[in-house]
Design a protein around this motif. Structure first.
Motif, PDB file in Angstrom:
ATOM      1  N   VAL A 124      -2.006  -4.366   7.298  1.00  0.00           N
ATOM      2  CA  VAL A 124      -2.094  -4.324   5.888  1.00  0.00           C
ATOM      3  C   VAL A 124      -1.041  -3.176   5.363  1.00  0.00           C
ATOM      4  CG1 VAL A 124      -3.556  -3.268   3.875  1.00  0.00           C
ATOM      5  CG2 VAL A 124      -4.543  -4.450   5.807  1.00  0.00           C
ATOM      6  N   ALA A 125      -0.800  -2.304   6.301  1.00  0.00           N
ATOM      7  CA  ALA A 125       0.410  -1.134   6.012  1.00  0.00           C
ATOM      8  C   ALA A 125       1.492  -1.058   6.962  1.00  0.00           C
ATOM      9  CB  ALA A 125      -0.407  -0.068   5.917  1.00  0.00           C
ATOM     10  N   ALA A 126       2.721  -1.156   6.240  1.00  0.00           N
ATOM     11  CA  ALA A 126       3.875  -1.125   7.311  1.00  0.00           C
ATOM     12  C   ALA A 126       3.964  -0.058   8.168  1.00  0.00           C
ATOM     13  CB  ALA A 126       5.129  -1.289   6.425  1.00  0.00           C
ATOM     14  N   CYS A 127       3.683   1.163   7.764  1.00  0.00           N
ATOM     15  CA  CYS A 127       3.793   2.379   8.896  1.00  0.00           C
ATOM     16  C   CYS A 127       2.741   2.405   9.792  1.00  0.00           C
ATOM     17  CB  CYS A 127       3.446   3.663   7.841  1.00  0.00           C
ATOM     18  SG  CYS A 127       1.831   3.695   7.009  1.00  0.00           S
ATOM     19  N   VAL A 128       1.413   1.655   9.485  1.00  0.00           N
ATOM     20  CA  VAL A 128       0.472   1.550  10.638  1.00  0.00           C
ATOM     21  C   VAL A 128       0.810   0.411  11.610  1.00  0.00           C
ATOM     22  CG1 VAL A 128      -1.836   1.100  11.266  1.00  0.00           C
ATOM     23  CG2 VAL A 128      -1.082   2.323   8.948  1.00  0.00           C
ATOM     24  N   ALA A 129       1.657  -0.449  11.277  1.00  0.00           N
ATOM     25  CA  ALA A 129       2.222  -1.628  11.949  1.00  0.00           C
ATOM     26  C   ALA A 129       3.218  -0.975  12.762  1.00  0.00           C
ATOM     27  CB  ALA A 129       2.479  -2.953  11.156  1.00  0.00           C
ATOM     28  N   LEU A 156       0.913  -1.155  -0.136  1.00  0.00           N
ATOM     29  CA  LEU A 156       0.203  -0.199   0.080  1.00  0.00           C
ATOM     30  C   LEU A 156       0.803   1.223   0.227  1.00  0.00           C
ATOM     31  CD1 LEU A 156      -2.763   1.425   0.358  1.00  0.00           C
ATOM     32  CD2 LEU A 156      -2.761   0.788   2.611  1.00  0.00           C
ATOM     33  N   GLU A 157       1.836   1.246   0.862  1.00  0.00           N
ATOM     34  CA  GLU A 157       2.694   2.345   1.160  1.00  0.00           C
ATOM     35  C   GLU A 157       3.643   2.727  -0.421  1.00  0.00           C
ATOM     36  OE1 GLU A 157       5.073   2.941   4.693  1.00  0.00           O
ATOM     37  OE2 GLU A 157       3.724   1.154   5.117  1.00  0.00           O
ATOM     38  N   ARG A 158       4.040   1.555  -1.124  1.00  0.00           N
ATOM     39  CA  ARG A 158       4.527   1.655  -2.463  1.00  0.00           C
ATOM     40  C   ARG A 158       3.792   2.084  -3.293  1.00  0.00           C
ATOM     41  NH1 ARG A 158       7.948   1.187   0.955  1.00  0.00           N
ATOM     42  NH2 ARG A 158       9.432  -0.464   1.224  1.00  0.00           N
ATOM     43  N   ALA A 159       2.570   1.978  -3.378  1.00  0.00           N
ATOM     44  CA  ALA A 159       1.594   2.371  -4.539  1.00  0.00           C
ATOM     45  C   ALA A 159       1.280   3.845  -4.020  1.00  0.00           C
ATOM     46  CB  ALA A 159       0.250   1.694  -4.199  1.00  0.00           C
ATOM     47  N   LEU A 160       1.255   4.423  -2.814  1.00  0.00           N
ATOM     48  CA  LEU A 160       1.089   5.759  -2.855  1.00  0.00           C
ATOM     49  C   LEU A 160       2.219   6.530  -3.200  1.00  0.00           C
ATOM     50  CD1 LEU A 160      -0.777   5.462   0.576  1.00  0.00           C
ATOM     51  CD2 LEU A 160      -1.580   6.495  -1.311  1.00  0.00           C
ATOM     52  N   GLN A 161       3.433   5.886  -2.917  1.00  0.00           N
ATOM     53  CA  GLN A 161       4.843   6.463  -3.515  1.00  0.00           C
ATOM     54  C   GLN A 161       4.811   6.538  -4.668  1.00  0.00           C
ATOM     55  OE1 GLN A 161       7.268   3.951  -1.044  1.00  0.00           O
ATOM     56  NE2 GLN A 161       7.005   5.249   0.947  1.00  0.00           N
ATOM     57  N   ARG A 162       4.471   5.541  -5.442  1.00  0.00           N
ATOM     58  CA  ARG A 162       4.362   5.464  -6.925  1.00  0.00           C
ATOM     59  C   ARG A 162       3.429   6.510  -7.295  1.00  0.00           C
ATOM     60  NH1 ARG A 162       4.496  -0.225  -6.216  1.00  0.00           N
ATOM     61  NH2 ARG A 162       2.312  -0.146  -6.783  1.00  0.00           N
ATOM     62  N   ARG A 163       2.461   7.251  -6.783  1.00  0.00           N
ATOM     63  CA  ARG A 163       1.570   8.117  -7.162  1.00  0.00           C
ATOM     64  C   ARG A 163       1.954   9.456  -6.811  1.00  0.00           C
ATOM     65  NH1 ARG A 163      -3.570   7.244  -9.185  1.00  0.00           N
ATOM     66  NH2 ARG A 163      -3.373   5.242 -10.179  1.00  0.00           N
ATOM     67  N   GLY A 164       3.383   9.531  -6.032  1.00  0.00           N
ATOM     68  CA  GLY A 164       4.024  10.937  -5.723  1.00  0.00           C
ATOM     69  C   GLY A 164       3.643  11.252  -4.316  1.00  0.00           C
ATOM     70  N   PHE A 165       3.270  10.271  -3.156  1.00  0.00           N
ATOM     71  CA  PHE A 165       3.329  10.603  -1.870  1.00  0.00           C
ATOM     72  C   PHE A 165       4.409  10.175  -1.380  1.00  0.00           C
ATOM     73  CE2 PHE A 165      -1.420  10.477  -3.533  1.00  0.00           C
ATOM     74  CZ  PHE A 165      -1.891  11.735  -2.870  1.00  0.00           C
ATOM     75  N   ARG A 166       5.523  10.630  -1.507  1.00  0.00           N
ATOM     76  CA  ARG A 166       6.702  10.259  -0.900  1.00  0.00           C
ATOM     77  C   ARG A 166       6.894   9.922   0.580  1.00  0.00           C
ATOM     78  NH1 ARG A 166      12.756  13.116  -1.322  1.00  0.00           N
ATOM     79  NH2 ARG A 166      13.889  11.118  -0.413  1.00  0.00           N
ATOM     80  N   TYR A 167       6.243  10.613   1.384  1.00  0.00           N
ATOM     81  CA  TYR A 167       6.228  10.511   2.873  1.00  0.00           C
ATOM     82  C   TYR A 167       4.973   9.808   3.311  1.00  0.00           C
ATOM     83  CZ  TYR A 167      10.619  13.167   2.500  1.00  0.00           C
ATOM     84  OH  TYR A 167      11.744  13.527   2.085  1.00  0.00           O
ATOM     85  N   VAL A 168       4.758   8.797   3.592  1.00  0.00           N
ATOM     86  CA  VAL A 168       3.396   8.124   3.916  1.00  0.00           C
ATOM     87  C   VAL A 168       3.560   7.846   5.346  1.00  0.00           C
ATOM     88  CG1 VAL A 168       1.696   6.138   3.815  1.00  0.00           C
ATOM     89  CG2 VAL A 168       3.045   7.138   1.748  1.00  0.00           C
ATOM     90  N   ALA A 169       2.685   8.527   6.190  1.00  0.00           N
ATOM     91  CA  ALA A 169       2.752   8.275   7.710  1.00  0.00           C
ATOM     92  C   ALA A 169       1.563   7.303   8.360  1.00  0.00           C
ATOM     93  CB  ALA A 169       2.617   9.438   8.613  1.00  0.00           C
ATOM     94  N   GLY A 170       1.836   6.529   9.125  1.00  0.00           N
ATOM     95  CA  GLY A 170       0.929   5.663   9.728  1.00  0.00           C
ATOM     96  C   GLY A 170       0.698   6.153  11.115  1.00  0.00           C
ATOM     97  N   ALA A 171      -0.600   5.965  11.545  1.00  0.00           N
ATOM     98  CA  ALA A 171      -1.036   6.142  13.059  1.00  0.00           C
ATOM     99  C   ALA A 171      -1.792   5.019  13.668  1.00  0.00           C
ATOM    100  CB  ALA A 171      -1.819   7.289  13.061  1.00  0.00           C
TER     101      ALA A 171
END
Length: 270
Positions: free
Chosen positions: A148-153, A18-33
């Motif tokens: 599902v998402a590494a940053c959330v984990a 999921l993070e990789r897909a967002l990064q490919r769309r231009g969202f370089r810094y994806v935060a999880g909470a």
């Protein structure tokens, strides 16, 4: 104007897809909470946020939902997250504030504060289960996001390990409840200790099981905790003055809630 093709991320693609897909769309810094302690009837609520690096640097061996890891594995993964994260933040909300403001209000405010405290400004936010409003960046609430998402984990591990350490320390301050073992969640041993000793300052009086042993179950959840008493004084079972504790995080107090609104047992016994 052509719209970009829809991105489909399948669960079987792995924790980082999921993070990789967002990064490919231009969202370089994806935060999880994520948070820990929502279903506990004692101790603080802890929220955390994390931004992992792109690529292999951000892949942490053994990273998973904190509830699926052993205590030893959580500690190891915690150290790896702290060492590798581009940014992380942890916010601790004491039991008094949970009682005064309500669990869900505190949960949202703590996650907002954790995200705002990141030294790297996120461009997209992923949260576990429900959305967090008041953010100035796009976000997505992901069902079982910590699986599902590494940053959330990563955020779930930060929150869980921080809270577990706090509960071990509180066990020495308030012996007899077994905080070091059950971490404030509702177990048979914890219930027996509550009946034997009554609640201490670290218990959440807005929860019906704590209110029942203190004789305050007939009051609205946010008026059960005594006002102005020292955290070091012994807790009596009855005769409390009504009221709530102070409001933190610069937000306004909410109106009194109906009985039972703040009673949340996430995932049952832990």
């Amino acid at each position: 104007m052509l719209t970009p093709p829809r991105t489909v991320v399948r669960r079987e693609a792995g924790l980082y897809a999921l993070e990789r897909a967002l990064q490919r769309r231009g969202f370089r810094y994806v935060a999880g909470a994520d948070e820990a302690g929502r279903g506990a009837c004692a101790g603080p609520l802890v929220a955390a946020a994390a931004v992992l690096p792109e690529g292999r640097r951000g892949e942490i061996d053994g990273l998973a939902d904190s509830k699926l890891l052993t205590p030893a594995s959580r500690e190891r993964v915690y150290d790896e997250v702290v060492a590798r994260a581009l940014a992380y933040a942890v916010v601790v909300v004491p039991a008094e504030e949970v009682d005064a403001r309500g669990l869900h209000v505190c949960n949202l405010a703590a996650m907002r504060r954790a995200l705002a405290s990141l030294t790297v400004r996120p461009e997209y936010v992923l949260t576990d289960g429900f959305g967090v409003d008041g953010l100035d960046v796009p976000g997505l609430a992901v069902w079982k996001g910590d699986r599902v998402a590494a940053c959330v984990a990563a955020a779930s591990v930060l929150a869980k390990v921080t809270r577990d350490r706090i509960m071990v320390d509180l066990d020495a301050v308030h012996p007899g409840y077994g905080f070091a073992e059950h971490k404030g969640y509702i177990t048979a041993d914890h219930t027996a200790a509550l009946r034997a000793h009554g609640p201490c300052r670290e218990h959440r009086f807005s929860y019906v099981n704590v209110a029942a042993v203190s004789g305050l179950e007939s009051r609205p959840p946010r008026s059960r905790r005594p006002l102005g008493a020292s955290r070091d004084e012994p807790m009596e079972r009855s005769g409390f003055a009504g009221g709530t504790v102070g409001v933190a995080l610069g937000e306004q107090p909410q109106p009194p809630a109906p009985v039972g609104e703040d009673v949340v047992m996430e995932g049952g016994v832990r």
